[in-house]
Enzyme design. Sequence first.
Site, PDB file in Angstrom:
ATOM      1  N   LYS A  32      12.594   7.693  24.294  1.00 46.41           N
ATOM      2  CA  LYS A  32      12.035   9.038  24.181  1.00 46.41           C
ATOM      3  C   LYS A  32      11.153   9.132  22.939  1.00 46.41           C
ATOM      4  CE  LYS A  32      16.104  11.494  26.058  1.00 46.41           C
ATOM      5  NZ  LYS A  32      15.484  12.280  27.132  1.00 46.41           N
ATOM      6  N   ARG A  65      22.382  10.565  35.821  1.00 45.75           N
ATOM      7  CA  ARG A  65      22.736  10.529  37.237  1.00 45.75           C
ATOM      8  C   ARG A  65      23.455   9.229  37.601  1.00 45.75           C
ATOM      9  NH1 ARG A  65      16.553  11.256  38.706  1.00 45.75           N
ATOM     10  NH2 ARG A  65      16.814  12.341  36.722  1.00 45.75           N
TER      11      ARG A  65
END
Length: 459
Positions: free
Chosen positions: A239, A313
């Site tokens: 990120k 996820r």
Amino acid sequence: MAGYTDLLQPDRGQPARTIEIVEATGFEAWLNAQPPRARAAVAAHKMSGKAGSSAILPGDAADDWSVALAVGTATLGPWDLARLAETLPEGPYRLAGDVGAAMLGWVLGQYRFDRYRKPEGEGPRILLTSEPAKIEETARIAAATIKVRDLVNIGASDLGPAELEAEAKALADAHGATLTVTKGEALAKGYPMIQAVGQAAAKGREPRLIELEWGDPKNPRIAIIGKGVCFDSGGLDIKPSAGMLLMKKDMGGAAHALALAGLVMAARLKVRLHLLVPAVENAIAGNAFRPGDVLQTRKGLTVENTNTDAEGRLILGDALTRAGEDKPEMILDFATLTGAARVAVGPDLPATFVNDEPLADALFAASREVDDPLWRMPLWDGYDEMLKSDIADMVNAPDGGFAGAVTAALFLRRFVPEGTPWAHLDTFAWRPAGKPGRPKGGDALGLRAAWAMLKKRYD
């Protein structure tokens, strides 16, 4: 903050300042009926009919005063008293009328996160109520909300997978539950996606699956799952610094799940509770999982990892599979899952996906009842093809950037047993700007709605 019940006490006629509620529509009539000194105080405080404005009204003696508060309607909502609880001098107060749902805001308005700095030293504001039967439940909900806030606000250096495990152990010890923790070789063999995401973490911060079971096995079984990414660097798909700044909160789903499980056990709901927290740190090292890796899963499907920053996820997929093996009649999961959900509905509204209409009806009715808003999003079958991979059963992050929250939910759905009612709350767990009773920082968003639904169904 401790002693939540101490901030709410039965009204037995003890000395206290009075809080007078003034409805906005009747403000002018009320003001005209006040003596000159009260009208002068209202003007000095710039109190108007606008909800939330208030004034200190002088009495006959020098130390005799009361409080006037403007509200939208006479039926108080959770946050109507929150600003007063933040700003009034310490001491006892009583409301001229029913407190109702506003008890919660009175307690949460006094929340302060002081782990890293000295407390401000202000004394408590105590609210006397003629509804003592509501005190215990309000205190439980306040304590659960504060638990979420505290856990999310703690820096990642002080809260990793081991600390989440310790939180679960304390919960299990308090309620006589059974705790199971899977890590090491057993995790790699049984929960390969959890292992893959967390395998680059430093010693002492190894990945694990934390499970708690409680309640009579004869009761209906429910599973509550929380995403526990204690810090998310993005992995090798790192990120930018701005995106990493708040990633201590990426375990916000786990915080919600732990708090909700605590509410279920404290109220002794008639359920067999199964709490699951996949706890990892998505770190960067030579052994980090890579873009292009094909991951095995507990369910037997294969996942082409197209983005290491779509890790939540992955760990939830293995946890959902584990939850489904015991055939629960309901699964709830909480996760700070996608930035796409924030783009779609902002920070205040958890994007909520439900595969079962009766469960959706119950959850959203509870949301409205307790003023804990949710926003339903579609499990749109037409986008399921976006998860197609050329070399595996599916990808974890489709190309194109379309419908990011929806495709993440569709990914999770592949690990939910067919026919099992399931709700997925993609919650932000953070307030970028403060409101009365809801300061900037970690917060519980969707917790009270889920609790109200479970309480109504299983109490």
